[in-house]
Design an enzyme around this catalytic site. Structure first.
Site, PDB file in Angstrom:
ATOM      1  N   LYS A  13       6.634 -28.397  30.871  1.00  0.00           N
ATOM      2  CA  LYS A  13       7.362 -29.570  31.369  1.00  0.00           C
ATOM      3  C   LYS A  13       6.392 -30.652  31.842  1.00  0.00           C
ATOM      4  O   LYS A  13       6.519 -31.817  31.475  1.00  0.00           O
ATOM      5  CB  LYS A  13       8.291 -29.186  32.540  1.00  0.00           C
ATOM      6  CG  LYS A  13       9.303 -28.106  32.195  1.00  0.00           C
ATOM      7  CD  LYS A  13      10.197 -27.762  33.376  1.00  0.00           C
ATOM      8  CE  LYS A  13       9.499 -27.140  34.569  1.00  0.00           C
ATOM      9  NZ  LYS A  13       8.925 -25.796  34.325  1.00  0.00           N
ATOM     10  N   ARG A  88      17.154 -27.145  40.060  1.00  0.00           N
ATOM     11  CA  ARG A  88      16.737 -25.783  39.747  1.00  0.00           C
ATOM     12  C   ARG A  88      17.806 -24.749  40.034  1.00  0.00           C
ATOM     13  O   ARG A  88      17.577 -23.574  39.839  1.00  0.00           O
ATOM     14  CB  ARG A  88      15.522 -25.451  40.603  1.00  0.00           C
ATOM     15  CG  ARG A  88      14.281 -25.261  39.774  1.00  0.00           C
ATOM     16  CD  ARG A  88      13.157 -25.094  40.747  1.00  0.00           C
ATOM     17  NE  ARG A  88      12.048 -24.443  40.163  1.00  0.00           N
ATOM     18  CZ  ARG A  88      10.973 -25.077  39.706  1.00  0.00           C
ATOM     19  NH1 ARG A  88      10.931 -26.380  39.710  1.00  0.00           N
ATOM     20  NH2 ARG A  88       9.965 -24.393  39.247  1.00  0.00           N
ATOM     21  N   ARG A 127      -4.282 -20.527  32.909  1.00  0.00           N
ATOM     22  CA  ARG A 127      -4.371 -21.593  33.916  1.00  0.00           C
ATOM     23  C   ARG A 127      -4.861 -21.039  35.255  1.00  0.00           C
ATOM     24  O   ARG A 127      -5.588 -21.727  35.985  1.00  0.00           O
ATOM     25  CB  ARG A 127      -3.011 -22.269  34.103  1.00  0.00           C
ATOM     26  CG  ARG A 127      -3.110 -23.468  35.041  1.00  0.00           C
ATOM     27  CD  ARG A 127      -1.864 -24.294  35.069  1.00  0.00           C
ATOM     28  NE  ARG A 127      -0.763 -23.608  35.730  1.00  0.00           N
ATOM     29  CZ  ARG A 127       0.467 -24.098  35.828  1.00  0.00           C
ATOM     30  NH1 ARG A 127       0.749 -25.270  35.287  1.00  0.00           N
ATOM     31  NH2 ARG A 127       1.415 -23.426  36.454  1.00  0.00           N
ATOM     32  N   ARG A 133      -4.284 -21.935  40.632  1.00  0.00           N
ATOM     33  CA  ARG A 133      -3.050 -22.262  41.359  1.00  0.00           C
ATOM     34  C   ARG A 133      -2.510 -21.002  42.030  1.00  0.00           C
ATOM     35  O   ARG A 133      -2.462 -19.946  41.395  1.00  0.00           O
ATOM     36  CB  ARG A 133      -2.030 -22.856  40.370  1.00  0.00           C
ATOM     37  CG  ARG A 133      -1.062 -23.811  41.037  1.00  0.00           C
ATOM     38  CD  ARG A 133      -0.203 -24.515  40.031  1.00  0.00           C
ATOM     39  NE  ARG A 133       1.165 -24.031  40.091  1.00  0.00           N
ATOM     40  CZ  ARG A 133       2.178 -24.574  39.441  1.00  0.00           C
ATOM     41  NH1 ARG A 133       1.956 -25.625  38.663  1.00  0.00           N
ATOM     42  NH2 ARG A 133       3.395 -24.085  39.543  1.00  0.00           N
ATOM     43  N   ARG A 144       8.763 -15.803  39.292  1.00  0.00           N
ATOM     44  CA  ARG A 144       9.256 -17.154  38.960  1.00  0.00           C
ATOM     45  C   ARG A 144      10.143 -17.104  37.722  1.00  0.00           C
ATOM     46  O   ARG A 144      11.168 -17.792  37.646  1.00  0.00           O
ATOM     47  CB  ARG A 144       8.068 -18.108  38.742  1.00  0.00           C
ATOM     48  CG  ARG A 144       7.373 -18.487  40.051  1.00  0.00           C
ATOM     49  CD  ARG A 144       5.932 -18.948  39.839  1.00  0.00           C
ATOM     50  NE  ARG A 144       5.785 -20.152  39.054  1.00  0.00           N
ATOM     51  CZ  ARG A 144       4.638 -20.524  38.475  1.00  0.00           C
ATOM     52  NH1 ARG A 144       3.544 -19.778  38.586  1.00  0.00           N
ATOM     53  NH2 ARG A 144       4.574 -21.632  37.788  1.00  0.00           N
TER      54      ARG A 144
HETATM   55  P1  AP5 Z   1       2.764 -27.065  32.328  1.00  0.00           P
HETATM   56  O1  AP5 Z   1       2.906 -28.314  31.553  1.00  0.00           O
HETATM   57  O2  AP5 Z   1       2.156 -27.130  33.683  1.00  0.00           O
HETATM   58  O3  AP5 Z   1       4.176 -26.324  32.431  1.00  0.00           O
HETATM   59  P2  AP5 Z   1       5.294 -26.515  33.500  1.00  0.00           P
HETATM   60  O4  AP5 Z   1       6.566 -26.155  32.795  1.00  0.00           O
HETATM   61  O5  AP5 Z   1       5.219 -27.847  34.155  1.00  0.00           O
HETATM   62  O6  AP5 Z   1       4.861 -25.335  34.460  1.00  0.00           O
HETATM   63  P3  AP5 Z   1       4.744 -25.206  36.015  1.00  0.00           P
HETATM   64  O7  AP5 Z   1       4.042 -23.906  36.237  1.00  0.00           O
HETATM   65  O8  AP5 Z   1       4.173 -26.391  36.689  1.00  0.00           O
HETATM   66  O9  AP5 Z   1       6.284 -25.114  36.344  1.00  0.00           O
HETATM   67  P4  AP5 Z   1       7.077 -24.421  37.429  1.00  0.00           P
HETATM   68  O10 AP5 Z   1       8.448 -24.810  37.081  1.00  0.00           O
HETATM   69  O11 AP5 Z   1       6.845 -22.966  37.618  1.00  0.00           O
HETATM   70  O12 AP5 Z   1       6.422 -25.011  38.723  1.00  0.00           O
HETATM   71  P5  AP5 Z   1       6.729 -26.297  39.608  1.00  0.00           P
HETATM   72  O13 AP5 Z   1       5.452 -26.978  39.794  1.00  0.00           O
HETATM   73  O14 AP5 Z   1       7.905 -27.058  39.125  1.00  0.00           O
HETATM   74  O15 AP5 Z   1       1.999 -26.013  31.395  1.00  0.00           O
HETATM   75  C1  AP5 Z   1       1.620 -24.733  31.856  1.00  0.00           C
HETATM   76  C2  AP5 Z   1       0.299 -24.344  31.195  1.00  0.00           C
HETATM   77  O16 AP5 Z   1       0.507 -24.209  29.795  1.00  0.00           O
HETATM   78  C3  AP5 Z   1      -0.788 -25.408  31.370  1.00  0.00           C
HETATM   79  O17 AP5 Z   1      -2.024 -24.762  31.527  1.00  0.00           O
HETATM   80  C4  AP5 Z   1      -0.750 -26.187  30.043  1.00  0.00           C
HETATM   81  O18 AP5 Z   1      -1.985 -26.741  29.715  1.00  0.00           O
HETATM   82  C5  AP5 Z   1      -0.335 -25.109  29.061  1.00  0.00           C
HETATM   83  N1  AP5 Z   1       0.476 -25.646  27.939  1.00  0.00           N
HETATM   84  C6  AP5 Z   1       1.416 -26.635  27.988  1.00  0.00           C
HETATM   85  N2  AP5 Z   1       1.951 -26.825  26.759  1.00  0.00           N
HETATM   86  C7  AP5 Z   1       1.342 -25.935  25.933  1.00  0.00           C
HETATM   87  C8  AP5 Z   1       1.474 -25.644  24.546  1.00  0.00           C
HETATM   88  N3  AP5 Z   1       2.349 -26.306  23.762  1.00  0.00           N
HETATM   89  N4  AP5 Z   1       0.702 -24.660  24.041  1.00  0.00           N
HETATM   90  C9  AP5 Z   1      -0.181 -23.968  24.819  1.00  0.00           C
HETATM   91  N5  AP5 Z   1      -0.363 -24.210  26.141  1.00  0.00           N
HETATM   92  C10 AP5 Z   1       0.399 -25.176  26.699  1.00  0.00           C
HETATM   93  O19 AP5 Z   1       7.199 -25.585  40.956  1.00  0.00           O
HETATM   94  C11 AP5 Z   1       6.311 -24.791  41.731  1.00  0.00           C
HETATM   95  C12 AP5 Z   1       7.076 -24.215  42.911  1.00  0.00           C
HETATM   96  O20 AP5 Z   1       7.558 -25.295  43.752  1.00  0.00           O
HETATM   97  C13 AP5 Z   1       8.331 -23.406  42.584  1.00  0.00           C
HETATM   98  O21 AP5 Z   1       8.044 -22.055  42.267  1.00  0.00           O
HETATM   99  C14 AP5 Z   1       9.123 -23.549  43.892  1.00  0.00           C
HETATM  100  O22 AP5 Z   1       8.601 -22.726  44.893  1.00  0.00           O
HETATM  101  C15 AP5 Z   1       8.845 -24.990  44.278  1.00  0.00           C
HETATM  102  N6  AP5 Z   1       9.832 -25.937  43.720  1.00  0.00           N
HETATM  103  C16 AP5 Z   1       9.598 -26.944  42.826  1.00  0.00           C
HETATM  104  N7  AP5 Z   1      10.723 -27.597  42.553  1.00  0.00           N
HETATM  105  C17 AP5 Z   1      11.696 -26.993  43.282  1.00  0.00           C
HETATM  106  C18 AP5 Z   1      13.092 -27.203  43.406  1.00  0.00           C
HETATM  107  N8  AP5 Z   1      13.730 -28.173  42.716  1.00  0.00           N
HETATM  108  N9  AP5 Z   1      13.784 -26.392  44.240  1.00  0.00           N
HETATM  109  C19 AP5 Z   1      13.188 -25.419  44.954  1.00  0.00           C
HETATM  110  N10 AP5 Z   1      11.858 -25.160  44.874  1.00  0.00           N
HETATM  111  C20 AP5 Z   1      11.128 -25.936  44.030  1.00  0.00           C
END
Ligand code: AP5
Length: 191
Positions: A13, A88, A127, A133, A144
């Protein structure tokens, strides 16, 4: 363009939103990034959110609503936005609809980027080595993923029931995924 970008943890994302925000000239609003900045700066929000984040659990809905309302109220979001990581769960989806109705900015649609769970575990292990992280260790990644399946996947159905969901395969090269998204958004006629 007012898009909800959905997908599993590590589904790409953030990577895709960073590219698409240039294409559509709208801000990328990532609740994960906003929370990590709050933790880094040790703000009251960051202090409250840190334990849940480290455990791979969701931060409470009321804290998240305050955060997203404040961010959507900023001037750059008037031209549109890509929401990454919010909503979410169903409660957040309903709250978001209310906030957007109030500011007269209903979503254009929700885009679901789908990636196989084992590929995600591999991506996030890589990562973890590169960036360290705190929630990218394997046990927390699996937690997760479980929370995603239980609480966030129903949000995709919520948008599907309103005829607002487009699904895109998030596997393959980053550029390939971007092209799939752009084609799907054009086909859906979102603007
Ligand atoms: P990346 O682009 O970072 O993927 P992402 O979907 O953004 O993954 P995140 O780990 O950031 O998402 P998440 O939903 O777990 O965490 P968030 O930060 O929202 O890509 C991931 C990796 O893959 C990277 O290394 C990238 O380079 C690689 N990659 C990308 N595309 C690729 C491809 N095509 N091929 C190969 N490799 C690729 O949330 C973190 C925490 O915050 C949550 O767990 C929760 O505690 C809290 N939180 C956030 N939002 C909320 C909410 N709305 N409500 C409650 N808690 C929340």
């Amino acid at each position: 363009m007012r898009i909800v970008l959905m997908g599993p943890p590590g589904g790409g994302k953030g990577t895709q939103a960073t590219i698409l925000k240039e294409q559509w000239n709208v801000p990328h609003i990532s609740t994960g990034d906003l929370l990590r900045a709050a933790v880094r700066d040790a703000t009251p929000l960051g202090l409250k959110a840190k334990a849940a984040m480290d455990a791979g659990e969701l931060v409470s809905d009321d804290l998240m609503l305050g955060l997203i309302e404040e961010r959507l109220g900023q001037s750059d979001a008037r031209t549109g936005f890509i929401l990454d990581g919010y909503p979410r769960n169903l409660c957040q989806a309903e709250s978001l609809d209310q906030v957007l109705a109030r500011i007269q900015q209903p979503v254009s649609g929700a885009l679901l980027v789908e990636v196989d769970a084992e590929k995600i575990v591999e991506r996030l292990a890589k990562r973890a080595q590169q960036e360290g992280r705190s929630d990218d260790n394997e046990a927390t990644v699996r937690k997760r993923l479980a929370i995603y399946a239980e609480q966030t996947a129903p949000v995709a159905n919520y948008y599907a029931e309103q005829g607002q969901l487009v699904r895109v395969l998030g596997e393959g090269d980053i550029d390939e995924v971007t092209q799939r998204i752009l084609a799907a958004v054009t086909q859906a006629g979102w603007d």
